[in-house]
Design a protein around this motif. Structure first.
Motif, PDB file in Angstrom:
ATOM      1  N   SER A  46       0.814  -1.220   0.000  1.00 53.65           N
ATOM      2  CA  SER A  46       0.000   0.000   0.000  1.00 53.65           C
ATOM      3  C   SER A  46       0.850   1.274   0.000  1.00 53.65           C
ATOM      4  CB  SER A  46      -0.933   0.019   1.213  1.00 53.65           C
ATOM      5  OG  SER A  46      -0.181   0.082   2.408  1.00 53.65           O
ATOM      6  N   LYS A  47       2.141   1.144   0.337  1.00 52.12           N
ATOM      7  CA  LYS A  47       3.046   2.302   0.349  1.00 52.12           C
ATOM      8  C   LYS A  47       4.030   2.243  -0.816  1.00 52.12           C
ATOM      9  CE  LYS A  47       1.610   3.675   4.404  1.00 52.12           C
ATOM     10  NZ  LYS A  47       1.710   4.233   5.606  1.00 52.12           N
ATOM     11  N   GLY A  48       3.742   1.376  -1.795  1.00 50.87           N
ATOM     12  CA  GLY A  48       4.576   1.319  -2.988  1.00 50.87           C
ATOM     13  C   GLY A  48       5.593   0.192  -2.996  1.00 50.87           C
ATOM     14  N   GLY A  49       5.559  -0.685  -1.998  1.00 44.69           N
ATOM     15  CA  GLY A  49       6.493  -1.809  -1.953  1.00 44.69           C
ATOM     16  C   GLY A  49       6.172  -2.849  -3.015  1.00 44.69           C
ATOM     17  N   HIS A  50       7.195  -3.524  -3.502  1.00 47.51           N
ATOM     18  CA  HIS A  50       6.994  -4.543  -4.526  1.00 47.51           C
ATOM     19  C   HIS A  50       6.327  -5.760  -3.902  1.00 47.51           C
ATOM     20  CE1 HIS A  50       7.819  -7.435  -7.681  1.00 47.51           C
ATOM     21  NE2 HIS A  50       8.102  -6.407  -8.475  1.00 47.51           N
TER      22      HIS A  50
END
Length: 113
Positions: free
Chosen positions: A58-62
């Motif tokens: 949700s915070k841009g992690g793969h």
């Protein structure tokens, strides 16, 4: 319409599962609290092993990259939720976003199983 997690969708599913198995076979320490994990415990036991996303999806992690996955206790993962911690690298003076408490030293490129 129900939204599905990115790591459970077709493009990432097999890579995530493969990386999950590698981590479960090679690690036995919670990357959040640093304590040992009993691999025989099953969820939802608070101390059961789970795979945590270091930088939450949700915070841009793969969703499936092994460099964004770590072993954790179920309760530690739940407490961490989708929080991020910013630390300062002392050697290079740059900001690092993540939440590992322990250094990870496994060279995943050379792991073949």
């Amino acid at each position: 319409m129900m939204k599905h997690r990115a790591d459970k969708q077709s493009g990432h599913r097999s890579v995530y599962e493969s990386n999950r198995r590698k981590i479960l076979k090679t690690q036995n320490t919670c990357s959040i609290c640093g304590k040992s994990i009993d691999m025989t415990l099953k969820a939802p036991h608070p101390l059961s092993p789970v795979i945590d996303h270091i930088v939450p999806i949700s915070k841009g992690g793969h969703p499936s990259d092994i460099n964004n996955l770590q072993l954790a206790h179920w309760q530690c993962n739940r407490a961490k939720s989708d929080k991020l911690f910013v630390t300062q690298e002392k050697k290079q003076g740059k900001e690092v976003i993540g939440n590992r408490n322990l250094p990870q030293t496994i060279d995943w490129q050379n792991y073949n199983k």
